[in-house]
Design a protein around this motif. Structure first.
Motif, short mmCIF file in Angstrom:
data_model
loop_
_atom_site.label_atom_id
_atom_site.label_comp_id
_atom_site.label_asym_id
_atom_site.label_seq_id
_atom_site.Cartn_x
_atom_site.Cartn_y
_atom_site.Cartn_z
N PHE A 18 0.84 -1.21 0.00
CA PHE A 18 0.00 0.00 0.00
C PHE A 18 0.87 1.25 0.00
O PHE A 18 0.61 2.20 -0.76
CB PHE A 18 -0.95 -0.01 1.21
CG PHE A 18 -1.40 1.36 1.66
CD1 PHE A 18 -2.41 2.04 0.96
CD2 PHE A 18 -0.83 1.98 2.76
CE1 PHE A 18 -2.82 3.31 1.37
CE2 PHE A 18 -1.22 3.26 3.16
CZ PHE A 18 -2.22 3.92 2.47
N HIS A 67 1.94 8.23 14.36
CA HIS A 67 1.39 6.89 14.10
C HIS A 67 2.14 5.89 14.99
O HIS A 67 3.38 5.84 14.96
CB HIS A 67 1.63 6.48 12.65
CG HIS A 67 0.67 7.06 11.65
ND1 HIS A 67 0.60 8.39 11.38
CD2 HIS A 67 -0.26 6.47 10.84
CE1 HIS A 67 -0.33 8.60 10.45
NE2 HIS A 67 -0.86 7.45 10.10
N GLU A 111 -0.09 0.37 15.54
CA GLU A 111 -0.89 -0.24 14.47
C GLU A 111 -0.16 -1.50 13.99
O GLU A 111 -0.67 -2.60 14.09
CB GLU A 111 -1.08 0.75 13.30
CG GLU A 111 -1.91 0.18 12.15
CD GLU A 111 -1.88 1.07 10.88
OE1 GLU A 111 -0.97 1.92 10.78
OE2 GLU A 111 -2.73 0.87 10.00
N1 HPA Z 1 -0.48 4.88 7.44
C1 HPA Z 1 0.81 5.23 7.50
N2 HPA Z 1 1.36 5.99 6.63
C2 HPA Z 1 0.64 6.46 5.63
C3 HPA Z 1 -0.69 6.15 5.51
C4 HPA Z 1 -1.29 5.33 6.46
O1 HPA Z 1 -2.50 5.02 6.41
N3 HPA Z 1 -1.17 6.78 4.43
C5 HPA Z 1 -0.14 7.46 3.92
N4 HPA Z 1 0.96 7.28 4.64
#
Ligand code: HPA
Ligand code: ZN
Length: 328
Positions: free
Chosen positions: A53, A192, A195
């Motif tokens: 992704f 972040h 996760e």
């Molecule tokens: N998570 C982490 N990094 C990212 C994301 C995500 O959903 N989208 C773009 N960079």
């Protein structure tokens, strides 16, 4: 009131991650860039897992090469968000994708994004603010350059600093210099964590980066002492349930810890992360939470107020948005 009309506050949205596939295809065609490999036959984004992704995300983003492109993206994203009742939104913006971390170029991209956001506010009543965000797998040195862009443009519109990208690349402490710089510039902080790595990644982000919010943070549920700490210290979690289920962090929404975290007194908010990539919208998040956990209108109203409280914008903006929530 239907869920789509209910006024919502979204705190965790990657701007490029909000790009509809048709928008990216259109822009690729205009510039004769071949990125056909990132789409499925049905036109949606194609990728195998979170790491793939990230690659597809960067390929999609590669078609956005000017401030004007980002203005058009901002218009497209905010139109969709407003249609789902979002009245206030914070979006992650990366100088890496907006002028290659050059402060002068970044100012031009930012001005174009802000202008598009102002127009969307006048037309659709949606308020946008920015959180400048280095990409973790690009490394700490680039994050420092990004922090300089953030510090130079900190103010009423750039309100925060965060970090996205591959959570498994390096440790939060590697980015402490960048976060210290952003804090000194008066920016609020988020990262972040929790996760793709366990509870210790959240503890490290809190201790080493001194953030007040955590992007995701859901795997705190694996450590009851950490859950207590989050509740005690009023750390806000930017939870993205649909994203977590789509990417396989949890097998289903029923198995997702958002309800258990909420019951434990942790401040949870709800966002879409990268909505077209994860086939979600804020309305869909609301519908699914209502169906799976029985959240009712009062629960969603409380959610919107808690999310606005946790927003990084100034008090005047909050007061203005609060009126939109009250009149619902
Ligand atoms: N998570 C982490 N990094 C990212 C994301 C995500 O959903 N989208 C773009 N960079
Ligand atoms: Zn995210």
């Amino acid at each position: 009131m239907s869920f789509s009309a209910m006024p919502k506050v979204e705190l965790h949205l990657h701007l490029e991650g909000g790009a509809p596939p048709a928008f990216v295809r259109g822009m690729a065609k205009e510039k004769s860039i071949d990125i056909s490999g990132i789409f499925n036959e049905d036109g949606s984004y194609a990728y195998r897992d979170f790491w793939h992704f990230l690659e597809v995300y960067e390929a999609a983003t590669s078609v956005l090469t000017s401030p004007e492109d980002f203005a058009r993206l901002t218009t497209a994203v905010l139109e969709k968000s407003a249609a789902h009742g979002v009245v206030y939104c914070e979006t992650f913006l990366s100088p890496d994708f907006c002028g290659g971390r050059d402060v002068g170029a970044w100012r031009e991209y930012l001005a174009a994004i802000k202008e598009a956001a102002d127009k969307a506010e006048a037309q659709n009543g949606i308020t946008l603010r920015g959180i400048v965000t280095p990409i973790r797998h690009f490394g700490p040195e680039k994050a420092k350059e990004t922090a300089l862009c953030a510090a130079e443009t900190a103010g009423d519109w750039v309100v925060g600093f965060g970090i996205a990208g591959d959570e498994k690349a390096g440790e939060p402490g590697d980015f402490a210099y960048a976060f210290d710089m952003a804090r000194e510039a008066g920016l609020d902080l988020t990262a972040h964590a929790g996760e793709w790595r366990g509870p210790e990644s959240i503890t490290n982000a809190l201790n080493d980066l001194r953030v007040s919010r955590i992007g995701h943070g859901v795997r705190s549920i694996e450590d009851p002492a950490l859950v207590d700490r989050l509740a005690e210290e009023k750390v806000v979690l930017e939870v993205c349930p649909g994203s977590n289920v789509f990417l396989g962090v949890y097998p289903s929404l029923a198995a997702h810890p958002i309800e258990r975290l909420r019951e434990a007194g942790v401040i949870v908010t709800v966002s879409t992360d990268d909505p077209p990539f994860f086939h979600t919208t804020m309305t869909r998040e609301y519908n699914d939470l209502a169906e799976t956990f029985g959240w009712d209108d009062d629960a969603f109203r409380a959610l919107a107020r808690a999310s606005l409280d946790a927003a990084f914008c100034d008090a005047d903006t909050k007061a203005r948005v609060a009126k939109r929530l009250e009149t619902s």
